[in-house]
Design an enzyme around this catalytic site. Sequence first.
Site, PDB file in Angstrom:
ATOM      1  N   LYS A  17       0.875  -1.187   0.000  1.00 37.94           N
ATOM      2  CA  LYS A  17       0.000   0.000   0.000  1.00 37.94           C
ATOM      3  C   LYS A  17       0.907   1.229   0.000  1.00 37.94           C
ATOM      4  O   LYS A  17       1.773   1.354   0.863  1.00 37.94           O
ATOM      5  CB  LYS A  17      -0.863  -0.020   1.262  1.00 37.94           C
ATOM      6  CG  LYS A  17      -1.498   1.302   1.619  1.00 37.94           C
ATOM      7  CD  LYS A  17      -1.288   1.700   3.090  1.00 37.94           C
ATOM      8  CE  LYS A  17       0.135   1.935   3.476  1.00 37.94           C
ATOM      9  NZ  LYS A  17       0.350   2.571   4.779  1.00 37.94           N
ATOM     10  N   ASP A 146      -5.318  -0.369   8.132  1.00 42.92           N
ATOM     11  CA  ASP A 146      -5.046  -0.429   6.694  1.00 42.92           C
ATOM     12  C   ASP A 146      -5.635  -1.666   6.026  1.00 42.92           C
ATOM     13  O   ASP A 146      -5.569  -1.791   4.799  1.00 42.92           O
ATOM     14  CB  ASP A 146      -3.528  -0.457   6.452  1.00 42.92           C
ATOM     15  CG  ASP A 146      -2.905   0.931   6.524  1.00 42.92           C
ATOM     16  OD1 ASP A 146      -3.651   1.925   6.509  1.00 42.92           O
ATOM     17  OD2 ASP A 146      -1.675   0.996   6.576  1.00 42.92           O
TER      18      ASP A 146
END
Length: 292
Positions: A17, A146
């Site tokens: 990410k 996340d």
Amino acid sequence: MSDVAAPRVVEEEARAKVNLALHVVGRRADGYHLLDTLVAFPAVGDRLIAAPADGLTLTVDGPRAGALGDCAPEDNLVLRAARALARSIGIAAPGACLRLDKRLPVASGIGGGSADAAAALRALSRLWGVASEAELARLAEGLGADVPMCVASRPARARGVGERLDPLPALPPLGIVLVNPGVAVATPAVFRALAVKDNPPLPDPPGRFDAAGLLAYLAATRNDLEAPAVALAPVIAAVLAVLRTDDRCLFARMSGSGATCFALAESETAAAEVAAAVSAVHRDWWVASAAL
Ligand SMILES: C[C@](O)(CO)[C@H](O)COP(=O)(O)OP(=O)(O)OC[C@H]1O[C@@H](n2ccc(N)nc2=O)[C@H](O)[C@@H]1O
Ligand SMILES: Nc1ncnc2c1ncn2[C@@H]1O[C@H](COP(=O)(O)OP(=O)(O)OP(=O)(O)O)[C@@H](O)[C@H]1O
């Protein structure tokens, strides 16, 4: 002849990410920081392989397996995700043989553990039978800030602590280079070192991004965690200086709470050239490149 289906082996990518922009816009009552962030998921990451088995096991191999040394296997986010999914779909004695090919640097601002947990949720919901999208999102949120964005693994704007997701228009065909100088940075320490916790939100992204538009948009944004992370790990400034002085890099910034930094280049090929040049000089840095 019996008609039993052959056991299936499923494989999922656990992509890094990358926070292209990250504004810290406030604090929740429990102390967690509220974010407004643009995330992308280039094809750089770990791999999770799941096969049917009696009992639940995890082996970790790959070039970064050693970095998980102080994390007991049962605490690995992959097994935590597996147990949470099994509980939620009512499997009392879950069975799967899981293998994690660990390639992403650990504690490095690119959400490797979160991506692994998300890959485990996706892989096991294929192996064991589906959990609804809403159920996966609920489980993901319980595993870490996340994880919801990593389940989708698509460009998004994320708000709240990461759970409020809005898809982004397709990103332009730029290349991206990721560079980590080998220093693990603890996320809580970076948030503690952040002086101003209520910064302005991101400007609303346009309905469509071309390369020039994305670069102009990013130039008007920040990573609010970059300055506190540099204060804790000054080598991050050296990484950014290397990227910002390379003419092929159109934009460079730190991701998440660091220490991984990224740069955007005109194409995937240009990004690979930058990656090769950085690796040649800084042999102990982790360097990867891909299409954005
Ligand atoms: C900064 C980001 O990388 C942006 O994508 C993430 O929000 C960090 O997510 P993460 O590494 O999964 O963080 P977690 O493991 O959930 O949190 C680690 C610790 O960092 C702090 N933390 C984390 C996220 C957040 N929005 N506010 C915080 O204050 C909290 O002290 C928390 O206990
Ligand atoms: N599969 C996993 N991969 C990496 N770390 C894991 C995993 N499972 C548990 N952990 C623990 O999670 C911690 C954070 O690791 P991770 O690599 O996800 O951090 P990060 O890159 O800083 O994430 P973020 O970008 O979300 O801040 C590690 O210190 C490790 O002990």
